[in-house]
Design an enzyme around this catalytic site. Structure first.
Site, short mmCIF file in Angstrom:
data_model
loop_
_atom_site.label_atom_id
_atom_site.label_comp_id
_atom_site.label_asym_id
_atom_site.label_seq_id
_atom_site.Cartn_x
_atom_site.Cartn_y
_atom_site.Cartn_z
N ARG A 72 -0.42 5.25 14.81
CA ARG A 72 -0.53 4.07 13.95
C ARG A 72 0.37 2.99 14.54
NH1 ARG A 72 0.49 3.91 7.67
NH2 ARG A 72 -0.44 1.90 7.34
N ASN B 23 2.74 8.83 13.13
CA ASN B 23 3.06 7.61 12.38
C ASN B 23 4.58 7.48 12.33
OD1 ASN B 23 3.32 5.53 10.57
ND2 ASN B 23 2.13 6.48 8.93
N LEU C 82 -2.44 0.09 -3.33
CA LEU C 82 -1.18 0.00 -4.06
C LEU C 82 -0.34 1.25 -3.79
CD1 LEU C 82 -2.78 -1.09 -7.47
CD2 LEU C 82 -2.04 -2.57 -5.58
N GLY C 83 0.57 1.14 -2.82
CA GLY C 83 1.48 2.25 -2.52
C GLY C 83 2.89 1.70 -2.64
N ARG D 125 9.59 -5.15 -2.13
CA ARG D 125 9.35 -6.51 -1.61
C ARG D 125 8.86 -7.43 -2.72
NH1 ARG D 125 5.41 -4.48 2.93
NH2 ARG D 125 6.58 -2.57 3.26
N GLU E 213 -5.49 7.37 5.62
CA GLU E 213 -5.26 6.66 6.88
C GLU E 213 -5.17 7.62 8.06
OE1 GLU E 213 -2.24 4.92 4.44
OE2 GLU E 213 -2.50 3.00 5.45
N ILE F 229 -0.21 4.41 -6.21
CA ILE F 229 -0.26 3.82 -7.56
C ILE F 229 -1.71 3.63 -8.00
CG2 ILE F 229 0.35 1.79 -8.94
CD1 ILE F 229 2.75 1.36 -7.03
N HIS G 211 -2.32 -3.06 6.38
CA HIS G 211 -3.03 -1.99 5.66
C HIS G 211 -4.51 -1.95 6.06
CE1 HIS G 211 0.02 -2.06 2.09
NE2 HIS G 211 0.34 -1.09 2.95
#
Ligand code: ADP
Length: 395
Positions: free
Chosen positions: A86, A9, A204-205, A236, A380, A326, A175
């Site tokens: 990824r 990744n 939620l990361g 963001r 993931e 999160i 995602h």
């Protein structure tokens, strides 16, 4: 022969590696940071020692150092059977993972225009592993692929349609590796076939997105043409009024400054003026830091609004699922978010929500809640390892 899978990744200044065995159990992982900067370094999980990388180490140099470190520590004893990458943007070309060949590489290059911050670095990782392991099957797993089932009414922007035809302007969603995994895990937890499972998945990361999954397939999602649309994220902004562009231009803010501000200085960081890290924000808010409290409140309210919006894509809802750093760990975020949704019938159990993580219970809703609410850890890397293994084996 024993199977070993490598998951790669690549981020703009980082390289994450994970090794899996044939049963898809994680054997080891490593993280290189500050790539292309003068003080690049790396760490193998479980090791105290920091590995110093050459000045301005490239992704390829970091990969070589980490693969040697895996070998020295006897973590990678057999040859690799497949490498999974990824890849952030597959455009409309890729509805699923693929084995990488020259055609796939040029299709990923073409998508770089849509994801200039991500696809070129993902390609650096692919080129590096192709050099180092020229005979090993390489598989690309796309963040956008799961969302290629979005119906037209969910993926079209209400802008001149020629922008879509000529410039591929549409909503793609991201995602997808995580949302696809959550769909499967939720089906397993709920003991339903995937094709009959409908959930809302809130990832939620540092980046955040939410997806309506109808009968196992993505039906709507909050990220759009780029990963900037939708929820409030670490740095963001998520959704904003496009009228702001004109207004700020009038104030002398140019396009590049605006991009940087909305991408790197907004979200939780922008609102709190302190940090993009939710764990730190929760502590600050607890100690009375007002702008951290505001950041958490805006984050949760926007999320609640989107949960409501996702209902428009579903005929039934088997569960709302929280995931990501999160979503999996912050009982405050989950509770605050759900407190906005009583009209829809969501009701959290304070006790189950608080003790989640200390038990194997996924469910955090109260018995009277109209819908189940689950917390499910995402994985993931595991998805990429499984896909690499599946596509490397001859059919
Ligand atoms: P990434 O998108 O980089 O993979 P993660 O999924 O690891 O990120 O999520 C990182 C976020 O999760 C950070 O904001 C971090 O503060 C938050 N987080 C992790 N543990 C907790 C916790 N116990 N309470 C609140 N937030 C947490």
């Amino acid at each position: 022969m024993e199977e070993t899978l490598l998951v790669v990744n690549c981020g703009s200044s980082s390289l994450k590696l994970a090794l899996f065995d044939g049963e898809h159990r994680k054997l080891a992982s490593a993280l290189a940071e500050r790539i292309n900067q003068k003080d690049a370094f790396a760490r193998i999980s479980g090791d105290q020692e920091t590995i110093t990388l050459p000045h301005h180490a490239s992704h390829e140099q970091a990969l070589r150092v980490l693969v040697s470190a895996f070998r020295e520590r006897q973590l990678m004893t057999s040859s690799l059977s497949a490498i999974g990458h990824r890849v952030v943007h597959g455009g409309e070309n890729f509805r699923q993972s693929v084995r990488i060949d020259d055609g796939v590489i040029s299709a990923i290059e073409k998508c770089s225009e849509l994801a200039p911050l991500h696809n070129p670095v993902n390609l650096s990782g692919i080129h590096a592993t192709c050099k180092l392991f020229p005979h090993t099957p390489q598989i690309a797993v796309f963040d956008t692929a799961f969302h290629q089932t979005l119906p037209r009414h969910a993926f079209m922007y209400a802008v001149p349609s020629v922008w879509y035809q000529d410039w591929s302007v549409r909503r793609y969603g991201f995602h997808g590796i995580s949302h696809g995994f959550i769909a499967c895990e939720a089906a397993r937890v709920l003991e339903k076939p995937l094709e009959a499972t409908s959930v809302i998945s809130a990832h939620l990361g540092n980046g955040c997105s939410i997806t309506a999954i109808r009968d196992g397939a993505s039906a709507d999602t909050s990220m759009g043409m780029t990963p900037m649309e939708g929820l409030v994220m670490g740095t963001r902004s998520g959704d904003i009024d496009p009228g702001l562009f004109d207004y700020l231009q009038g104030k002398g803010v140019n396009a590049e400054e605006l991009h940087q501000a909305l991408n790197r200085k907004s979200g939780l960081l922008g609102l709190s003026g302190e940090t993009n890290d939710m764990r730190s924000l929760c502590k600050l808010a607890e100690s009375g830091h007002d702008s951290s409290r505001i950041a958490i409140d805006v984050f949760c309210f926007r999320l609640a609004r989107y949960i409501g919006a996702m209902m428009a894509s579903l005929k039934e809802l088997d569960a709302l699922v929280f995931t990501g750093g999160i979503g999996e760990n912050s009982d405050l975020v989950r509770e605050t978010t759900l407190s906005h949704l009583s009209l829809l019938g969501f009701e959290v159990s304070t006790e189950r929500n608080r003790t989640h993580g200390r038990s194997s219970q996924h469910r955090i809703n109260s018995d009277g809640s109209r819908f189940p609410v689950l917390v499910i850890p995402t994985n993931e890397e595991l998805v990429i390892a499984r896909e690499a293994s599946r596509l490397a084996s001859p059919a």
